[in-house]
Design an enzyme around this catalytic site. Structure first.
Site, PDB file in Angstrom:
ATOM      1  N   CYS A   1     -79.446   5.145  31.268  1.00  0.00           N
ATOM      2  CA  CYS A   1     -80.794   5.050  31.832  1.00  0.00           C
ATOM      3  C   CYS A   1     -81.876   5.241  30.772  1.00  0.00           C
ATOM      4  O   CYS A   1     -81.650   5.917  29.775  1.00  0.00           O
ATOM      5  CB  CYS A   1     -80.996   6.133  32.880  1.00  0.00           C
ATOM      6  SG  CYS A   1     -79.769   6.158  34.171  1.00  0.00           S
TER       7      CYS A   1
ATOM      8  N   ARG B   1     -79.807  -0.048  25.569  1.00  0.00           N
ATOM      9  CA  ARG B   1     -79.008   1.110  25.955  1.00  0.00           C
ATOM     10  C   ARG B   1     -78.060   0.793  27.115  1.00  0.00           C
ATOM     11  O   ARG B   1     -77.159   1.575  27.390  1.00  0.00           O
ATOM     12  CB  ARG B   1     -79.927   2.263  26.346  1.00  0.00           C
ATOM     13  CG  ARG B   1     -80.766   2.768  25.178  1.00  0.00           C
ATOM     14  CD  ARG B   1     -81.791   3.758  25.645  1.00  0.00           C
ATOM     15  NE  ARG B   1     -81.169   5.012  26.051  1.00  0.00           N
ATOM     16  CZ  ARG B   1     -81.163   6.109  25.325  1.00  0.00           C
ATOM     17  NH1 ARG B   1     -81.732   6.111  24.153  1.00  0.00           N
ATOM     18  NH2 ARG B   1     -80.606   7.212  25.761  1.00  0.00           N
TER      19      ARG B   1
ATOM     20  N   TRP C   1     -78.836   3.064  35.128  1.00  0.00           N
ATOM     21  CA  TRP C   1     -77.405   2.779  34.939  1.00  0.00           C
ATOM     22  C   TRP C   1     -76.717   3.568  36.038  1.00  0.00           C
ATOM     23  O   TRP C   1     -76.700   4.801  36.020  1.00  0.00           O
ATOM     24  CB  TRP C   1     -76.988   3.245  33.555  1.00  0.00           C
ATOM     25  CG  TRP C   1     -75.637   2.831  33.102  1.00  0.00           C
ATOM     26  CD1 TRP C   1     -75.263   1.596  32.650  1.00  0.00           C
ATOM     27  CD2 TRP C   1     -74.462   3.644  32.997  1.00  0.00           C
ATOM     28  NE1 TRP C   1     -73.942   1.597  32.280  1.00  0.00           N
ATOM     29  CE2 TRP C   1     -73.425   2.837  32.485  1.00  0.00           C
ATOM     30  CE3 TRP C   1     -74.185   4.975  33.300  1.00  0.00           C
ATOM     31  CZ2 TRP C   1     -72.140   3.317  32.262  1.00  0.00           C
ATOM     32  CZ3 TRP C   1     -72.907   5.448  33.073  1.00  0.00           C
ATOM     33  CH2 TRP C   1     -71.898   4.638  32.572  1.00  0.00           C
TER      34      TRP C   1
ATOM     35  N   ASN D   1     -83.154  10.507  34.301  1.00  0.00           N
ATOM     36  CA  ASN D   1     -81.876  10.234  33.625  1.00  0.00           C
ATOM     37  C   ASN D   1     -81.022  11.480  33.786  1.00  0.00           C
ATOM     38  O   ASN D   1     -81.538  12.585  33.677  1.00  0.00           O
ATOM     39  CB  ASN D   1     -82.072  10.010  32.128  1.00  0.00           C
ATOM     40  CG  ASN D   1     -82.839   8.743  31.821  1.00  0.00           C
ATOM     41  OD1 ASN D   1     -83.110   7.951  32.706  1.00  0.00           O
ATOM     42  ND2 ASN D   1     -83.201   8.562  30.561  1.00  0.00           N
ATOM     43  N   GLY D   2     -79.725  11.306  33.980  1.00  0.00           N
ATOM     44  CA  GLY D   2     -78.843  12.469  34.105  1.00  0.00           C
ATOM     45  C   GLY D   2     -78.224  12.537  35.484  1.00  0.00           C
ATOM     46  O   GLY D   2     -78.277  11.564  36.248  1.00  0.00           O
TER      47      GLY D   2
ATOM     48  N   GLU E   1     -60.576   1.838  14.727  1.00  0.00           N
ATOM     49  CA  GLU E   1     -61.937   1.326  14.869  1.00  0.00           C
ATOM     50  C   GLU E   1     -61.924  -0.194  15.075  1.00  0.00           C
ATOM     51  O   GLU E   1     -62.711  -0.730  15.857  1.00  0.00           O
ATOM     52  CB  GLU E   1     -62.781   1.719  13.644  1.00  0.00           C
ATOM     53  CG  GLU E   1     -64.170   1.115  13.584  1.00  0.00           C
ATOM     54  CD  GLU E   1     -65.069   1.467  14.760  1.00  0.00           C
ATOM     55  OE1 GLU E   1     -64.683   2.304  15.603  1.00  0.00           O
ATOM     56  OE2 GLU E   1     -66.149   0.865  14.860  1.00  0.00           O
TER      57      GLU E   1
ATOM     58  N   LYS F   1     -63.597  -1.965  18.293  1.00  0.00           N
ATOM     59  CA  LYS F   1     -64.628  -3.005  18.226  1.00  0.00           C
ATOM     60  C   LYS F   1     -64.195  -4.204  19.056  1.00  0.00           C
ATOM     61  O   LYS F   1     -64.966  -4.753  19.813  1.00  0.00           O
ATOM     62  CB  LYS F   1     -64.871  -3.467  16.777  1.00  0.00           C
ATOM     63  CG  LYS F   1     -65.685  -2.601  15.888  1.00  0.00           C
ATOM     64  CD  LYS F   1     -67.164  -2.533  16.182  1.00  0.00           C
ATOM     65  CE  LYS F   1     -67.521  -1.480  17.182  1.00  0.00           C
ATOM     66  NZ  LYS F   1     -67.409  -0.105  16.870  1.00  0.00           N
TER      67      LYS F   1
ATOM     68  N   GLU G   1     -64.229  -3.427  22.935  1.00  0.00           N
ATOM     69  CA  GLU G   1     -65.510  -3.181  23.604  1.00  0.00           C
ATOM     70  C   GLU G   1     -66.413  -4.410  23.648  1.00  0.00           C
ATOM     71  O   GLU G   1     -67.162  -4.564  24.606  1.00  0.00           O
ATOM     72  CB  GLU G   1     -66.235  -1.948  23.062  1.00  0.00           C
ATOM     73  CG  GLU G   1     -66.765  -2.027  21.669  1.00  0.00           C
ATOM     74  CD  GLU G   1     -67.433  -0.725  21.215  1.00  0.00           C
ATOM     75  OE1 GLU G   1     -67.904   0.065  22.033  1.00  0.00           O
ATOM     76  OE2 GLU G   1     -67.484  -0.515  19.989  1.00  0.00           O
TER      77      GLU G   1
ATOM     78  N   HIS H   1     -41.113   3.757  16.981  1.00  0.00           N
ATOM     79  CA  HIS H   1     -40.830   4.827  17.935  1.00  0.00           C
ATOM     80  C   HIS H   1     -41.274   4.444  19.349  1.00  0.00           C
ATOM     81  O   HIS H   1     -41.393   5.324  20.208  1.00  0.00           O
ATOM     82  CB  HIS H   1     -41.501   6.130  17.491  1.00  0.00           C
ATOM     83  CG  HIS H   1     -40.994   6.638  16.174  1.00  0.00           C
ATOM     84  ND1 HIS H   1     -39.717   7.136  16.017  1.00  0.00           N
ATOM     85  CD2 HIS H   1     -41.566   6.680  14.951  1.00  0.00           C
ATOM     86  CE1 HIS H   1     -39.536   7.494  14.746  1.00  0.00           C
ATOM     87  NE2 HIS H   1     -40.643   7.207  14.076  1.00  0.00           N
TER      88      HIS H   1
ATOM     89  N   LYS I   1     -75.440   2.410  25.141  1.00  0.00           N
ATOM     90  CA  LYS I   1     -75.546   2.740  23.722  1.00  0.00           C
ATOM     91  C   LYS I   1     -75.396   4.229  23.477  1.00  0.00           C
ATOM     92  O   LYS I   1     -74.678   4.650  22.590  1.00  0.00           O
ATOM     93  CB  LYS I   1     -76.888   2.247  23.174  1.00  0.00           C
ATOM     94  CG  LYS I   1     -77.086   2.523  21.680  1.00  0.00           C
ATOM     95  CD  LYS I   1     -76.017   1.848  20.830  1.00  0.00           C
ATOM     96  CE  LYS I   1     -76.141   2.144  19.365  1.00  0.00           C
ATOM     97  NZ  LYS I   1     -74.915   1.787  18.638  1.00  0.00           N
TER      98      LYS I   1
HETATM   99  C1  AGP Z   1     -69.162   2.523  19.389  1.00  0.00           C
HETATM  100  O1  AGP Z   1     -68.963   1.177  19.172  1.00  0.00           O
HETATM  101  C2  AGP Z   1     -69.250   2.925  20.770  1.00  0.00           C
HETATM  102  N1  AGP Z   1     -70.121   2.158  21.540  1.00  0.00           N
HETATM  103  C3  AGP Z   1     -69.176   4.407  21.092  1.00  0.00           C
HETATM  104  O2  AGP Z   1     -67.833   4.724  20.955  1.00  0.00           O
HETATM  105  C4  AGP Z   1     -70.025   5.403  20.274  1.00  0.00           C
HETATM  106  O3  AGP Z   1     -69.603   5.445  18.948  1.00  0.00           O
HETATM  107  C5  AGP Z   1     -69.921   6.793  20.934  1.00  0.00           C
HETATM  108  O4  AGP Z   1     -70.372   6.727  22.253  1.00  0.00           O
HETATM  109  C6  AGP Z   1     -70.648   7.875  20.170  1.00  0.00           C
HETATM  110  O5  AGP Z   1     -72.019   7.621  20.088  1.00  0.00           O
HETATM  111  P1  AGP Z   1     -72.928   8.448  19.108  1.00  0.00           P
HETATM  112  O6  AGP Z   1     -72.484   8.139  17.719  1.00  0.00           O
HETATM  113  O7  AGP Z   1     -74.321   7.997  19.395  1.00  0.00           O
HETATM  114  O8  AGP Z   1     -72.724   9.905  19.423  1.00  0.00           O
END
Ligand code: AGP
Length: 605
Positions: free
Chosen positions: A2, A27, A73, A99-100, A482, A486, A489, A505, A600
């Site tokens: 949000c 976001r 959101w 928000n929250g 990572e 990527k 997501e 294993h 985000k």
């Molecule tokens: C990264 O591609 C992600 N969207 C997500 O994992 C992100 O790294 C994570 O939510 C942590 O965010 P921050 O670095 O703002 O704390």
């Protein structure tokens, strides 16, 4: 997640709110709304959909010089026009954006309903509007009404509230969800993220948890939830509106991948000392004696931040010879961790607002832990909470998927490892080797970026696979994790990362012609072991895309990146995997910068 924007000043609020909401689109959200106050009445518009949809239902003449806006959101209740914010009290005098999550919303709702309140949405936020609406009649002060109402609330919030009967003021409050005030010329702004107000002012003030503020056109004052005034020092944000533009790229993600020669250079700038082959990290706030006293390093972060922390742990163990490990902050905070005085804790966050990481830092601080932050956003909650730290200086990261913050975090860890190592037993020769390696990174990243066409073709070739396996050993394993993160997501292709050593294993059972593997194979002391793993995959008819420093017969395709020092290679090996995920997502027609279901910065639990 949000987003909140608020404005009070001489101008019409609606265009400013819409512009601010657009800046928060990155976001992630599913609905949007705004309210302005005019002639002692509220005018609201809210829609399920995008900010552009909201703009299309706001009339050209939507007068009012004070207002609040929101991107939602969904948490309580489906995305819909009715559930979108702002929410109003029964007399339509109070409007709230939030928000929250209000955890005791059900209990408060039943109590209010017993007293005659009628709710129109399924949201927890509407409870706040009703609570404030009732209290404002008793106190005749919006700030008192908000303060009292919040004292009966359990949960997290960043809120902005307006009262139609008080057309000159906005009350905002923070508890676990960011609120930043923007100070303009005879106008004031508030938002959940500086991105929303950076076009209007760079003078900002961050609220702390449990803090409220009253905003009027000519200034603001802040106070605590028990009505004690607080003193705040504004600071100047060193990002400007240009940092939030896409710079002519089709997607922010590609812009941010392409920026990495510069962002890595910025993380390094002024921090390498060629005389003693050490790193200068002024923000650590620790002298050499204290730095030597740590016997362990524990790194916490979420998602990609956690994976960059795994690279960091590896760097610290190798260069400083201090046992180090990384753990998801979201797990760490819930397991009542043992906090030891001789452990250095390091929290990582691009946004500096990730709730799980913030809560983990707060838990550590409560138990007396020493916490450093590796953070991108200056002045953010996590940065403020930590005892010291390293800012990334990577500039704002807009695309939901993290790229440049990931590499800059790994670089910051290399600096930290160099620093910890050189106050211990790391030799000047090794120090020099790492300093020189770090200096080579920006040019080498540029070189990798020139391989984009080759990587794009590979991404198109592999994008149709139903899923992909990512493997790497020791230094290569966090890179593989990572890479998988990527890909999944942004392209929604199932991707699973495993240590290459673990393949036999269990997961080797998955390998077939239908499940290609991305293998991260640096030219280091484990090269032969990795090549054996490739042979094992090949023998099961698995297709292999190898990312490393040479070609290999067992691999169908190879991406060969420039070699740096073994310890620093993971930083470079990450870049082709970012490009691979990006081009796979584009080939599959995905919403690259705003992948479904993701936000985000995750400011809720
Ligand atoms: C990264 O591609 C992600 N969207 C997500 O994992 C992100 O790294 C994570 O939510 C942590 O965010 P921050 O670095 O703002 O704390």
């Amino acid at each position: 997640m949000c987003g909140i924007v608020a404005y009070v000043g001489p101008k019409d609020a609606a265009p400013i709110l819409l512009e601010g909401l657009q800046r928060l689109e990155y976001r992630g959200y599913d609905s949007a709304g705004l309210a302005v106050v005019n002639s002692r009445s509220l005018k609201t518009r809210k829609v399920k959909g995008r900010v552009a949809d909201l703009a299309s239902v706001v009339p050209a003449r939507f007068k009012g010089t004070l207002g609040i806006g929101h991107t939602r959101w969904a948490t309580h209740g489906v995305p819909s026009d009715v559930n979108a914010h702002p929410h109003l009290d029964i007399e339509e005098r109070i409007a709230v954006v939030h928000n929250g999550i209000i955890e005791n919303a059900d209990e408060l709702r039943s109590r209010l309903e017993t007293d005659g309140a009628v709710f129109s949405s399924e949201t927890d936020t509407e409870v706040l509007a009703h609570l404030i609406g009732r209290t404002v009649k008793e106190t005749d002060s919006l700030e008192e009404a908000v303060r009292k109402a919040l004292n009966s609330v359990v949960g997290t919030y960043g809120i902005a509230v307006v009262d139609a009967q008080r057309p000159g003021e906005i009350v905002v409050a923070r508890n676990g969800s960011p609120i930043v005030l923007g100070i303009g010329e005879k106008e004031m702004f508030a938002a959940s993220d500086v991105a929303a107000l950076i076009r209007y002012t760079r003078q900002v003030v961050h609220l702390e948890d449990g803090e409220l503020a009253v905003l009027k056109a000519d200034g603001f004052h802040t106070f605590t939830s028990d009505a004690r005034e607080t003193a705040k020092e504004p600071f100047t944000v060193d990002w400007d509106a240009g940092h939030y533009d896409n710079g002519g790229y089709e997607h922010y993600l590609l812009k941010e991948i392409s920026e990495q020669p510069d962002t890595v250079a910025r993380t390094l700038r002024g921090r390498i000392d060629d005389r003693f082959h050490i790193a200068h990290l002024g923000g650590l706030n620790m002298d050499a004696r204290e730095t030597r006293s740590f016997r362990r390093v524990k790194i916490i972060g979420c998602g990609s931040a956690y994976y960059s922390g795994q690279i960091g742990a590896q760097l610290i163990e190798e260069l400083a010879r201090i046992p180090a490990d990384a753990e998801p902050a979201s797990e760490f905070r819930y397991r009542s961790p043992v906090v030891e005085p001789d452990t250095l804790y390091v929290a990582i966050s691009q946004s500096g607002e990730t709730y799980d990481t913030l809560a983990a830092v707060q838990e550590l601080k409560r138990k007396g832990g020493r916490v450093l932050g590796i953070v991108n956003t200056v002045g953010s909650a996590i940065a403020r909470e930590c005892d010291g730290g390293v800012y990334l200086h990577a500039g704002p990261e807009v695309s939901v998927a993290s790229t440049k913050a990931f590499t800059s975090t790994a670089v910051a860890f290399a600096l930290l490892a160099l620093h910890l190592g050189r106050v211990r037993d790391m030799s000047p020769a090794d120090g020099r080797r790492i300093c020189e390696g770090l200096r080579r990174l920006p040019e080498q990243i540029k070189e990798i970026l020139t391989m984009e066409e080759q990587i794009r073709a590979l991404a198109i070739k592999y994008a149709e696979a139903p899923g992909m396996m990512f493997v790497g050993r020791v230094r290569g394993y966090p890179v593989a994790r990572e890479g998988a993160q990527k890909l999944k997501e942004i392209s929604y292709v199932h991707a699973e990362a495993y240590p290459a050593s673990e393949l036999k294993h269990g997961p080797l059972a998955l390998i077939s012609a239908d499940l290609p593997t991305v293998a991260v194979v640096p030219d280091d002391e484990l090269l032969d072991k990795n090549l054996t793993t490739l042979g094992e995959i090949r023998a099961r008819h698995g297709r292999i895309l190898m990312v490393g420093h040479r070609t290999a017969d067992a691999a169908d395709d190879c991406v060969v990146v420039p070699k740096n020092e073994n310890e620093l290679d993971p930083i470079l090996l990450t870049i082709p995997l970012q490009l691979f995920a990006y081009h796979a997502a584009v080939a599959l027609g995905r919403d690259v910068d705003k992948p479904r279901n993701l936000a985000k910065s995750v400011t809720v639990e």
